[in-house]
Write a protein that holds these residues in place. Structure first.
Motif, PDB file in Angstrom:
ATOM      1  N   LEU A 150       0.788  -1.195  -0.085  1.00 48.89           N
ATOM      2  CA  LEU A 150      -0.059   0.043   0.082  1.00 48.89           C
ATOM      3  C   LEU A 150       0.904   1.187   0.137  1.00 48.89           C
ATOM      4  O   LEU A 150       1.497   1.615   0.874  1.00 48.89           O
ATOM      5  N   LEU A 151       0.940   1.785  -1.066  1.00 53.60           N
ATOM      6  CA  LEU A 151       1.610   3.086  -1.250  1.00 53.60           C
ATOM      7  C   LEU A 151       0.750   4.604  -1.227  1.00 53.60           C
ATOM      8  O   LEU A 151      -0.501   4.452  -1.479  1.00 53.60           O
ATOM      9  N   GLY A 152       1.503   5.450  -1.006  1.00 56.21           N
ATOM     10  CA  GLY A 152       0.778   7.015  -0.987  1.00 56.21           C
ATOM     11  C   GLY A 152       1.664   7.947  -0.370  1.00 56.21           C
ATOM     12  O   GLY A 152       2.601   7.499   0.512  1.00 56.21           O
ATOM     13  N   GLU A 156       5.065   0.823   2.855  1.00 59.03           N
ATOM     14  CA  GLU A 156       6.396   1.422   3.141  1.00 59.03           C
ATOM     15  C   GLU A 156       6.617   2.313   1.871  1.00 59.03           C
ATOM     16  O   GLU A 156       6.138   2.270   0.829  1.00 59.03           O
ATOM     17  N   HIS A 157       7.556   3.382   2.159  1.00 58.75           N
ATOM     18  CA  HIS A 157       7.836   4.274   1.160  1.00 58.75           C
ATOM     19  C   HIS A 157       8.595   3.971   0.187  1.00 58.75           C
ATOM     20  O   HIS A 157       8.593   4.213  -0.789  1.00 58.75           O
ATOM     21  N   ARG A 158       9.663   3.033   0.685  1.00 63.25           N
ATOM     22  CA  ARG A 158      10.675   2.368  -0.148  1.00 63.25           C
ATOM     23  C   ARG A 158      10.250   1.106  -0.850  1.00 63.25           C
ATOM     24  O   ARG A 158      10.482   0.247   0.044  1.00 63.25           O
ATOM     25  N   LEU A 159       9.905   1.074  -1.880  1.00 67.92           N
ATOM     26  CA  LEU A 159       9.314  -0.012  -2.576  1.00 67.92           C
ATOM     27  C   LEU A 159      10.000  -1.044  -3.142  1.00 67.92           C
ATOM     28  O   LEU A 159       9.719  -2.284  -2.835  1.00 67.92           O
ATOM     29  N   ASP A 162       2.422  -9.177  -4.610  1.00 65.19           N
ATOM     30  CA  ASP A 162       1.692  -9.424  -6.015  1.00 65.19           C
ATOM     31  C   ASP A 162       0.835  -8.314  -6.591  1.00 65.19           C
ATOM     32  O   ASP A 162       0.370  -8.219  -7.698  1.00 65.19           O
ATOM     33  N   ARG A 163       0.735  -7.114  -5.463  1.00 65.56           N
ATOM     34  CA  ARG A 163      -0.082  -6.349  -5.905  1.00 65.56           C
ATOM     35  C   ARG A 163       0.285  -4.955  -5.214  1.00 65.56           C
ATOM     36  O   ARG A 163       0.701  -5.029  -4.191  1.00 65.56           O
ATOM     37  N   VAL A 164      -0.057  -3.895  -5.981  1.00 66.72           N
ATOM     38  CA  VAL A 164       0.270  -2.530  -5.534  1.00 66.72           C
ATOM     39  C   VAL A 164      -0.900  -1.665  -5.510  1.00 66.72           C
ATOM     40  O   VAL A 164      -1.791  -1.675  -6.538  1.00 66.72           O
ATOM     41  N   LEU A 165      -1.233  -1.151  -4.199  1.00 63.52           N
ATOM     42  CA  LEU A 165      -2.497  -0.312  -4.424  1.00 63.52           C
ATOM     43  C   LEU A 165      -1.862   0.994  -3.784  1.00 63.52           C
ATOM     44  O   LEU A 165      -0.959   1.191  -2.912  1.00 63.52           O
ATOM     45  N   VAL A 166      -2.321   2.221  -4.695  1.00 62.31           N
ATOM     46  CA  VAL A 166      -1.878   3.540  -4.293  1.00 62.31           C
ATOM     47  C   VAL A 166      -2.886   4.329  -3.915  1.00 62.31           C
ATOM     48  O   VAL A 166      -4.089   4.454  -4.529  1.00 62.31           O
ATOM     49  N   GLY A 169       4.008  12.530  -7.515  1.00 63.60           N
ATOM     50  CA  GLY A 169       3.144  12.614  -6.219  1.00 63.60           C
ATOM     51  C   GLY A 169       3.748  12.173  -4.963  1.00 63.60           C
ATOM     52  O   GLY A 169       3.171  12.180  -3.993  1.00 63.60           O
ATOM     53  N   GLY A 170       5.136  11.871  -4.920  1.00 59.69           N
ATOM     54  CA  GLY A 170       5.684  11.765  -3.886  1.00 59.69           C
ATOM     55  C   GLY A 170       5.898  10.146  -3.610  1.00 59.69           C
ATOM     56  O   GLY A 170       6.621   9.828  -2.636  1.00 59.69           O
ATOM     57  N   VAL A 171       5.520   9.128  -4.326  1.00 56.79           N
ATOM     58  CA  VAL A 171       6.028   7.617  -4.440  1.00 56.79           C
ATOM     59  C   VAL A 171       7.179   7.524  -4.601  1.00 56.79           C
ATOM     60  O   VAL A 171       7.906   8.261  -5.649  1.00 56.79           O
ATOM     61  N   TRP A 172       8.196   6.763  -3.929  1.00 56.87           N
ATOM     62  CA  TRP A 172       9.475   6.413  -4.284  1.00 56.87           C
ATOM     63  C   TRP A 172       9.531   5.347  -5.134  1.00 56.87           C
ATOM     64  O   TRP A 172       9.280   4.098  -4.948  1.00 56.87           O
TER      65      TRP A 172
END
Ligand SMILES: Nc1ncnc2c1ncn2[C@@H]1O[C@H](COP(=O)(O)OP(=O)(O)OP(=O)(O)O)[C@@H](O)[C@H]1O
Ligand SMILES: [Mg+2]
Length: 497
Positions: free
Chosen positions: A45-47, A205-208, A216-220, A251-254
């Protein structure tokens, strides 16, 4: 891992138009989030900082509270049940490891969750040992939790969750305080656990780059700044990063491979030392040496980076250089112009004298919050120095703006997100404009945009402005990128260089 899968039921998660507004805020922390996670899926989960990642995890863990705490829209379910009622199905490691290590001894702390769930006693201790082994925390069961380093506490919290064998594991920045070795260890431990148990995983986590191999999946999650709200990207890591990488980075995602802007290198060579560590051995508990001896110069116009594994004594060295804890042996001496107007070594200075001379940002932001609003927090130092009100207001407004805290000026510091708290404590230290700044993990918990802003601010202080000397900056950190960006001189504490 030797443990049995036991009674784990991997949990499905669903959000339908879910939103949450904290009672004390006008803005929604999360708005209109909709997604489904299948049992056993592993989601990153990113953002951006403040976009509501922790809020969503708290919602899933059922700890956001009732109507008094805030307002909810839509639905959030685990295995078809409202998240708040799915007791024991979700296990969460909080963002702040300190707020989780509660019991006095390591073994009891790890066992605590199991005891609460009513796990039979003879099953608890094997689970506790397995969990500690899985997270690589090799300490005695009766070891005091208060003497663990930040990174060790993070592993401890993870062990407590693993021992409970939940169907849904929720991790909020679980490796943010760890040394690089620890990061890989914890990530691998989580990998083994989801592999053997099949549990559903949601990790923030910010540092992906660390987590990409495992998920297996990314949600932002969107924030006001990006696209309104809700989930703004959802898919396989490859697809999301390929199709939306640039936009997310903006938008700030690493995003791996996209480096945030680095500030220019120092504009002139460092000046003469303001602080000198002479045969300095540091200790946290009186009489017990932690690290040293160090012979170090802290120079204006330069960043001194302190690196080293968890528990090596980086923070202890920083606090000693900052004049806040006495040396075990040797000394920290101040030189002019830092020492002008005060006598003796910094450890003997009154706090008012320290305030404009040596500023400190502690590793854990909560250890230094003093007031009930963000603005007041920034005013404390300048007020203590008797700076005129108009000047204080100007300084504070500028810091609020630059560190993206302006919208939170009236908020209670304790209610800020992890990244916001870090920016606040850095800003509070900057407000008194000390000549020497000691920063413990200054970039902890930052998205790439706020990271770049912090780094730019530190670089500007390092270089000085308007003919003024630059500040002398000491930064204890696991973030090697920040030291590279600031062209830091690096000293290693413990471990091999
Ligand atoms: N207990 C609380 N009371 C009031 N507002 C809160 C509380 N916790 C968080 N907030 C606010 O809700 C918004 C979302 O916060 P949250 O902690 O969920 O963000 P986040 O994405 O986890 O950020 P970070 O990456 O900095 O940890 C922020 O504006 C924050 O200030
Ligand atoms: Mg958070």
């Amino acid at each position: 891992m030797a443990t049995e899968v036991g009674s784990i039921r991997p949990a499905a998660v669903e959000a339908r138009g879910w939103g949450w507004r904290y009672a004390t805020r006008r803005r929604w922390a999360v708005q209109d989030a909709s997604f489904r996670i299948a049992p056993g899926e592993r989601v990153l989960l990113l953002g951006a900082s403040g976009s509501g990642k922790s809020t969503l995890l708290h919602g899933l863990a059922g700890v956001l509270g009732g109507d008094d705490e805030g307002e909810q829209t839509g639905e959030l379910t685990i295995g078809g049940e409202p998240a708040g009622r799915a007791r024991g199905r979700a296990g969460m490691v909080l963002q702040d490891p300190d707020s989780q290590a509660i019991l006095a001894r390591v073994g009891d702390d790890v066992a605590f969750g199991c005891e609460n769930l009513g796990v039979p006693r003879d099953e608890i201790w094997p689970r506790v040992r397995d969990a500690l082994e899985a997270v690589g925390l090799d300490v005695a069961l009766d070891r005091s939790t208060s003497t663990l380093s930040g990174g060790q506490k993070q592993r401890l919290a993870l062990a407590g969750i693993i021992a409970m064998r939940p169907g849904l594991i929720l991790l909020d920045e679980p490796t943010a305080n760890l040394d690089p070795e620890g990061v890989a260890e914890v990530r691998d431990a989580v990998g083994r656990i989801v592999e053997t148990t099949g549990a559903t995983l949601v990790v923030v986590e910010h540092r992906l780059d660390v987590w990409l191999p495992l998920v297996d999946r990314v949600l932002v999650l969107g924030s006001d700044g990006s696209r309104g709200a809700g989930i703004i990207a959802d898919g396989s890591p490859q697809a999301v990063l390929r199709d939306r990488g640039r936009e997310l980075a903006a938008g700030g995602v690493w995003v791996p491979g996209i480096r945030p802007a680095f500030p220019p290198p120092p504009s002139r060579p460092p000046g003469a030392a303001l602080l000198r560590a002479e045969s300095l051995v540091v200790s946290r508990v009186r009489g017990v040496a932690v690290a040293g001896p160090f012979d170090l110069a802290v120079n204006p116009g330069e960043v001194l980076g302190v690196i080293g594994p968890n528990g090596a004594g980086k923070s202890t060295l920083g606090l000693t250089l900052a004049g806040l804890i006495p040396p075990h042996s040797g000394r920290v001496a101040a030189r002019a112009p830092l020492s002008a107007g005060v006598k003796g070594d910094p450890i003997t200075w009154p706090s008012r004298a320290l305030l404009t001379r040596i500023g400190t940002v502690f590793q854990d932001p909560e250890h230094q919050l003093l007031t009930t609003s963000v603005r007041a927090e920034l005013e404390v130092g300048p007020r203590a120095l008797g700076i005129p009100a108009a000047e204080i207001a100007a300084r504070v407004d500028e810091l609020l703006e630059r560190l993206r805290l302006a919208a939170l000026a009236e908020a209670n510091p304790y209610t800020l997100s992890g990244g916001e708290k870090r920016r606040l404590t850095v800003a509070a230290m900057l407000a008194t404009r000390p000549r020497v700044m000691v920063l413990d993990e200054p970039t902890f918990g930052q998205d790439s945009a706020t990271w770049a802003e912090l780094v730019a601010i530190i670089a500007r202080l390092r270089d000085g402005a308007g003919g003024e000397d630059g500040a002398a900056i000491v930064a204890m950190t696991h973030d090697e990128t920040v030291l590279e960006a600031l062209r830091a001189r690096v000293v290693q504490v413990g471990g091999s260089p």
